[in-house]
Scaffold this motif. Structure first.
Motif, PDB file in Angstrom:
ATOM      1  N   TYR A 286       0.883  -1.181  -0.015  1.00  0.00           N
ATOM      2  CA  TYR A 286       0.157   0.096  -0.078  1.00  0.00           C
ATOM      3  C   TYR A 286       0.822   1.165   0.030  1.00  0.00           C
ATOM      4  N   PRO A 287       1.350   1.674  -1.262  1.00  0.00           N
ATOM      5  CA  PRO A 287       2.102   2.800  -1.412  1.00  0.00           C
ATOM      6  C   PRO A 287       1.231   4.201  -0.537  1.00  0.00           C
ATOM      7  N   ALA A 288       2.158   5.016   0.183  1.00  0.00           N
ATOM      8  CA  ALA A 288       1.576   5.997   0.971  1.00  0.00           C
ATOM      9  C   ALA A 288       1.066   7.067   0.082  1.00  0.00           C
ATOM     10  N   GLN A 289       1.613   7.117  -1.148  1.00  0.00           N
ATOM     11  CA  GLN A 289       1.101   8.143  -2.023  1.00  0.00           C
ATOM     12  C   GLN A 289       1.135   7.531  -3.598  1.00  0.00           C
ATOM     13  N   ASP A 290       0.809   8.153  -4.485  1.00  0.00           N
ATOM     14  CA  ASP A 290       0.522   7.783  -5.638  1.00  0.00           C
ATOM     15  C   ASP A 290       2.325   7.657  -6.219  1.00  0.00           C
ATOM     16  N   VAL A 291       2.604   6.773  -7.309  1.00  0.00           N
ATOM     17  CA  VAL A 291       3.553   6.501  -7.642  1.00  0.00           C
ATOM     18  C   VAL A 291       3.970   7.610  -8.773  1.00  0.00           C
ATOM     19  N   ILE A 292       5.022   8.102  -8.756  1.00  0.00           N
ATOM     20  CA  ILE A 292       5.529   9.228  -9.713  1.00  0.00           C
ATOM     21  C   ILE A 292       6.234   8.529 -10.777  1.00  0.00           C
ATOM     22  N   CYS A 293       5.581   8.691 -11.905  1.00  0.00           N
ATOM     23  CA  CYS A 293       6.257   8.047 -13.251  1.00  0.00           C
ATOM     24  C   CYS A 293       6.770   8.964 -14.251  1.00  0.00           C
TER      25      CYS A 293
ATOM     26  N   LYS B 247      15.583   8.329   2.282  1.00  0.00           N
ATOM     27  CA  LYS B 247      15.890   9.523   3.105  1.00  0.00           C
ATOM     28  C   LYS B 247      15.136  10.762   2.477  1.00  0.00           C
ATOM     29  N   GLU B 248      14.341  11.413   3.321  1.00  0.00           N
ATOM     30  CA  GLU B 248      13.613  12.559   2.599  1.00  0.00           C
ATOM     31  C   GLU B 248      14.545  13.429   1.917  1.00  0.00           C
ATOM     32  N   ALA B 249      13.881  13.614   0.824  1.00  0.00           N
ATOM     33  CA  ALA B 249      14.658  14.424  -0.462  1.00  0.00           C
ATOM     34  C   ALA B 249      13.898  15.954  -0.553  1.00  0.00           C
ATOM     35  N   TYR B 250      14.487  17.007  -0.305  1.00  0.00           N
ATOM     36  CA  TYR B 250      14.133  18.145  -0.380  1.00  0.00           C
ATOM     37  C   TYR B 250      15.413  19.180  -1.169  1.00  0.00           C
ATOM     38  N   ARG B 251      15.088  19.773  -2.149  1.00  0.00           N
ATOM     39  CA  ARG B 251      15.989  20.532  -2.798  1.00  0.00           C
ATOM     40  C   ARG B 251      17.357  20.117  -2.680  1.00  0.00           C
ATOM     41  N   VAL B 252      17.347  18.755  -3.307  1.00  0.00           N
ATOM     42  CA  VAL B 252      18.676  17.851  -3.407  1.00  0.00           C
ATOM     43  C   VAL B 252      19.497  18.091  -4.679  1.00  0.00           C
ATOM     44  N   PRO B 253      20.825  18.396  -4.515  1.00  0.00           N
ATOM     45  CA  PRO B 253      21.539  18.729  -5.585  1.00  0.00           C
ATOM     46  C   PRO B 253      21.785  17.093  -6.424  1.00  0.00           C
ATOM     47  N   ALA B 254      21.787  17.179  -7.621  1.00  0.00           N
ATOM     48  CA  ALA B 254      21.862  16.092  -8.612  1.00  0.00           C
ATOM     49  C   ALA B 254      23.189  14.957  -7.928  1.00  0.00           C
TER      50      ALA B 254
ATOM     51  N   LEU C 128      12.498  16.945  -9.146  1.00  0.00           N
ATOM     52  CA  LEU C 128      11.194  16.940  -8.453  1.00  0.00           C
ATOM     53  C   LEU C 128      11.355  17.488  -7.146  1.00  0.00           C
ATOM     54  N   SER C 129      12.761  17.390  -6.504  1.00  0.00           N
ATOM     55  CA  SER C 129      12.661  17.885  -5.213  1.00  0.00           C
ATOM     56  C   SER C 129      13.048  19.166  -5.070  1.00  0.00           C
ATOM     57  N   GLN C 130      12.958  19.968  -6.136  1.00  0.00           N
ATOM     58  CA  GLN C 130      13.213  21.400  -6.135  1.00  0.00           C
ATOM     59  C   GLN C 130      11.794  21.951  -5.517  1.00  0.00           C
ATOM     60  N   GLY C 131      10.684  21.356  -5.762  1.00  0.00           N
ATOM     61  CA  GLY C 131       9.553  21.817  -5.027  1.00  0.00           C
ATOM     62  C   GLY C 131       8.550  20.764  -4.353  1.00  0.00           C
ATOM     63  N   ILE C 132       9.043  19.524  -4.629  1.00  0.00           N
ATOM     64  CA  ILE C 132       8.167  18.522  -3.910  1.00  0.00           C
ATOM     65  C   ILE C 132       9.233  17.817  -2.880  1.00  0.00           C
ATOM     66  N   ARG C 133       8.505  17.666  -1.603  1.00  0.00           N
ATOM     67  CA  ARG C 133       9.312  16.883  -0.600  1.00  0.00           C
ATOM     68  C   ARG C 133       9.204  15.573  -0.812  1.00  0.00           C
TER      69      ARG C 133
ATOM     70  N   GLY D 170       9.794   6.151   1.168  1.00  0.00           N
ATOM     71  CA  GLY D 170       8.722   5.290   0.616  1.00  0.00           C
ATOM     72  C   GLY D 170       8.239   5.614  -0.643  1.00  0.00           C
ATOM     73  N   THR D 171       8.751   7.124  -1.058  1.00  0.00           N
ATOM     74  CA  THR D 171       8.169   7.550  -2.382  1.00  0.00           C
ATOM     75  C   THR D 171       8.713   6.538  -3.722  1.00  0.00           C
ATOM     76  N   ILE D 172       7.934   6.349  -4.463  1.00  0.00           N
ATOM     77  CA  ILE D 172       8.218   5.373  -5.481  1.00  0.00           C
ATOM     78  C   ILE D 172       8.021   6.038  -6.754  1.00  0.00           C
ATOM     79  N   ILE D 173       9.436   6.200  -7.381  1.00  0.00           N
ATOM     80  CA  ILE D 173       9.481   6.800  -8.993  1.00  0.00           C
ATOM     81  C   ILE D 173       9.644   5.617  -9.757  1.00  0.00           C
ATOM     82  N   SER D 174       9.014   5.654 -10.772  1.00  0.00           N
ATOM     83  CA  SER D 174       9.063   4.502 -11.857  1.00  0.00           C
ATOM     84  C   SER D 174       9.534   5.221 -12.933  1.00  0.00           C
ATOM     85  N   MET D 175      10.764   4.718 -13.568  1.00  0.00           N
ATOM     86  CA  MET D 175      11.640   5.286 -14.674  1.00  0.00           C
ATOM     87  C   MET D 175      11.302   5.523 -16.123  1.00  0.00           C
ATOM     88  N   GLY D 176      10.163   4.904 -16.341  1.00  0.00           N
ATOM     89  CA  GLY D 176       9.824   4.857 -17.761  1.00  0.00           C
ATOM     90  C   GLY D 176      10.274   3.380 -18.261  1.00  0.00           C
ATOM     91  N   THR D 177       9.856   3.073 -19.467  1.00  0.00           N
ATOM     92  CA  THR D 177       9.879   1.812 -19.977  1.00  0.00           C
ATOM     93  C   THR D 177      10.745   1.960 -21.406  1.00  0.00           C
TER      94      THR D 177
END
Ligand code: MG
Length: 294
Positions: A76-83, A149-156, A242-247, A251-258
């Motif tokens: 049960y992901p806590a939030q929608d998956v970012i794709c 680890k929480e990511a907010y305004r993270v350099p690449a 993403l982290s420039q404006g979204i904390r 547990g966040t899931i980012i699906s990287m494309g197919t």
């Protein structure tokens, strides 16, 4: 290590699999206690990691993976998956060939969309065909990144410090619904459209920028065969952007494309039918096996 979720007498349990993935050990038997995988991701300490690694060097009796009542590692992901959309050049071309209106525009920025997941389908679970509302069911094998680890305004250049691990996600899509609406959300979010598994491989096993093969098979026939080295926008770029404006919470899931080779990319298209088996295979992670069900 390979961390997973399963059920025992109806209770959700956390486990760790042997390196070959064949045997599973309960984390509670090793003396570790978490509410669920999201809780583990938030609280898993270096000491916990050492405990598990020490156990795996000299394990006691476990349970065969194949006999488990399996769950998705994060059921049960806590939030929608970012794709990510159209993140491989060859797939971008095949999608444009299928529907120029929906996919063909020249975009030089990363495409993000989200996917609702009521309950993620586990390895071995059925993918509902939703035959009453779609005739164009498609598969998309993808590498999914799990934020630790929480990511907010993270350099690449620091992005990978925020990655807990990796898993396999099949971004099941109803192409007629996806292209029939202005946004992809509905066609990507039907119940049972997000198989995730079989486990999370922690980031220490795939260090740095992943260069790993991503494949899918339908009824044993190879359909997709790509490599994460070919991402148009790589993981570090996406976490940074993403982290420039979204904390991005643990547990966040980012699906990287197919990669190329999805059903809509064939001429004529080759969509999925009831009883088709789809295997998504990613080097260093494993195989996510599912069957389409009525
Ligand atoms: Mg996708």
């Amino acid at each position: 290590m390979k961390l997973l979720t399963y059920r025992d007498n109806g209770y959700e349990m956390l486990g760790v699999a042997s390196q070959d993935g064949k045997t599973v050990y309960s984390l509670s038997d090793i003396g570790l206690s978490f509410f669920n995988m999201n809780d583990l991701i938030r609280r898993f300490s270096g000491e916990d990691r050492n405990t598990v690694e020490a156990f795996l060097r000299n394990p006691e009796e476990g349970v065969p993976y194949d006999t488990l009542d399996k769950c998705s590692p994060i059921p049960y992901p806590a939030q929608d998956v970012i794709c990510l959309g159209e993140n491989f050049m060859a797939h971008k071309k095949e999608a444009g060939g299928y529907s120029d209106e929906a996919f063909g525009t020249e975009k030089k920025v990363s495409i993000y969309f989200s996917k609702r997941v009521g309950e993620a389908v586990p390895d071995g679970g059925g993918i509902p065909a939703h035959r009453d509302i779609t005739e164009r069911l498609d598969y998309e094998a993808e590498l999914a990144v799990i934020i630790g680890k929480e990511a907010y305004r993270v350099p690449a250049e620091e992005a990978y410090e925020h990655v807990f691990g990796y898993t396999i996600l099949n971004d099941i899509s109803a192409r007629d619904i996806q292209t029939g609406h202005k946004q992809w959300y509905l066609g990507k979010s039907l119940d049972g459209f997000t198989p995730i598994g079989p486990w999370i491989v922690t980031a220490d096993e795939i260090p740095g920028r992943p260069k790993i093969r991503v494949q899918s098979y339908v009824n044993g026939e190879l359909r997709q065969d790509g490599n994460t080295d070919d991402f148009i926008f790589d993981i570090a770029h996406c976490i940074h952007e993403l982290s420039q404006g979204i904390r991005l919470l643990p547990g966040t899931i980012i699906s990287m494309g197919t990669p190329a080779g999805v059903g809509m990319g064939f001429k004529p298209p080759r969509f999925l039918s009831v009883s088709d088996a789809v295997d998504c295979v990613i080097e260093g992670i494993g195989t996510l096996h599912n069957v389409i069900v009525d």
